[in-house]
Design an enzyme around this catalytic site. Structure first.
Site, short mmCIF file in Angstrom:
data_model
loop_
_atom_site.label_atom_id
_atom_site.label_comp_id
_atom_site.label_asym_id
_atom_site.label_seq_id
_atom_site.Cartn_x
_atom_site.Cartn_y
_atom_site.Cartn_z
N LYS A 14 -4.58 12.08 2.12
CA LYS A 14 -5.76 11.46 2.74
C LYS A 14 -6.55 12.51 3.53
O LYS A 14 -6.06 13.62 3.80
CB LYS A 14 -5.29 10.30 3.63
N TYR A 67 -9.19 -0.05 -2.40
CA TYR A 67 -8.47 -0.87 -1.40
C TYR A 67 -8.91 -2.34 -1.44
O TYR A 67 -8.81 -3.04 -0.44
CB TYR A 67 -8.66 -0.28 0.00
N PHE A 90 -8.75 -4.32 9.37
CA PHE A 90 -8.87 -2.85 9.40
C PHE A 90 -9.63 -2.30 8.19
O PHE A 90 -9.78 -1.08 8.05
CB PHE A 90 -7.48 -2.19 9.50
N ASN A 140 -2.51 8.18 8.25
CA ASN A 140 -1.09 8.34 7.93
C ASN A 140 -0.86 9.27 6.73
O ASN A 140 0.17 9.23 6.07
CB ASN A 140 -0.40 6.99 7.76
N HIS A 186 -0.91 8.45 0.60
CA HIS A 186 -0.86 7.14 -0.05
C HIS A 186 0.11 7.21 -1.22
O HIS A 186 0.23 8.27 -1.84
CB HIS A 186 -2.24 6.74 -0.59
N GLU A 195 -4.06 1.99 -10.17
CA GLU A 195 -4.53 3.11 -9.35
C GLU A 195 -4.66 4.41 -10.16
O GLU A 195 -5.59 5.18 -9.94
CB GLU A 195 -3.59 3.31 -8.16
P1 ATP Z 1 -1.02 3.14 1.35
O1 ATP Z 1 -1.47 1.93 0.55
O2 ATP Z 1 -2.18 3.94 1.90
O3 ATP Z 1 -0.02 3.96 0.61
P2 ATP Z 1 0.81 1.46 2.73
O4 ATP Z 1 1.05 0.83 1.39
O5 ATP Z 1 1.97 1.97 3.49
O6 ATP Z 1 -0.23 2.64 2.62
P3 ATP Z 1 -0.99 -0.74 3.24
O7 ATP Z 1 -0.50 -1.97 3.91
O8 ATP Z 1 -1.25 -0.74 1.77
O9 ATP Z 1 0.00 0.46 3.65
O10 ATP Z 1 -2.33 -0.30 4.01
C1 ATP Z 1 -3.22 0.62 3.43
C2 ATP Z 1 -3.67 1.61 4.46
O11 ATP Z 1 -4.49 0.94 5.42
C3 ATP Z 1 -2.56 2.24 5.31
O12 ATP Z 1 -1.95 3.34 4.70
C4 ATP Z 1 -3.33 2.65 6.55
O13 ATP Z 1 -4.06 3.86 6.34
C5 ATP Z 1 -4.29 1.50 6.71
N1 ATP Z 1 -3.74 0.45 7.57
C6 ATP Z 1 -2.81 -0.47 7.24
N2 ATP Z 1 -2.53 -1.29 8.27
C7 ATP Z 1 -3.33 -0.87 9.28
C8 ATP Z 1 -3.54 -1.30 10.62
N3 ATP Z 1 -2.87 -2.34 11.13
N4 ATP Z 1 -4.44 -0.61 11.37
C9 ATP Z 1 -5.13 0.42 10.86
N5 ATP Z 1 -4.98 0.87 9.61
C10 ATP Z 1 -4.10 0.24 8.83
MG MG Z 2 -0.47 0.17 0.11
#
Ligand code: ATP
Ligand code: MG
Length: 140
Positions: A10, A50, A58, A113, A116, A127
């Site tokens: 990211k 997304y 968020f 974070n 992804h 994806e």
């Molecule tokens: P990713 O899909 O990016 O691999 P993930 O599967 O661990 O991460 P998801 O629940 O799919 O998490 O959320 C997608 C992304 O949205 C997260 O990686 C983070 O960057 C952001 N995100 C998720 N929850 C929050 C939150 N509560 N506050 C802010 N950002 C969030």
């Molecule tokens: Mg995810």
């Protein structure tokens, strides 16, 4: 099962020069990189990627963040690649991620974070095809 998964470094990871560190951890784990490129996502590309999160509070901040700079996109291949890469990444919230995972060691916050990874076989198919043509994925 032999699987493919989509990974992203990211914008926060790109800004901090972490592409090499992240790919090193991936390669050391035995997963194979079968496609790789840099891309600046447009707003609509990030929104489409997304889409499942479109109703989340968020969502708008997430799209702002994901378009705040270029990303590195890659496809990984290996036995149980989806689960193995999710384990390498650690939990979404770096404070809750297990020590030694990418997010625990390198990520800054729940939003920033750093990486992804696809969360299941259907998501992985969607994806990978969202960002890569079949002709961009190599055999190795
Ligand atoms: P990713 O899909 O990016 O691999 P993930 O599967 O661990 O991460 P998801 O629940 O799919 O998490 O959320 C997608 C992304 O949205 C997260 O990686 C983070 O960057 C952001 N995100 C998720 N929850 C929050 C939150 N509560 N506050 C802010 N950002 C969030
Ligand atoms: Mg995810």
């Amino acid at each position: 099962m032999l699987e493919r998964t989509l990974g992203i470094v990211k914008p926060d990871g790109i800004r901090r020069g972490l592409i090499g560190e992240i790919l090193k951890r991936i390669e050391d784990s035995g997963l194979r990189v079968v496609a790789l490129k840099m891309k600046q996502l447009t707003r609509s590309e990030a929104e489409g990627f997304y889409y499942v999160h479109r109703e989340k509070p968020f969502f708008n901040d997430l799209v702002d963040f994901m378009t705040s700079g270029p990303v590195a996109l890659f496809v990984l291949e290996g036995e149980n690649a989806i689960e193995r890469y999710r384990r390498l990444m650690g939990a979404t919230d770096p404070k809750k991620a297990e020590k030694g995972t990418i997010r625990s060691d390198l990520a800054e916050s729940m939003q920033c974070n750093t990486v992804h990874g696809s969360d299941g076989p259907d998501t992985a198919r969607f994806e990978i095809s969202y960002f890569f043509a079949a002709t961009e994925i190599v055999k190795r």
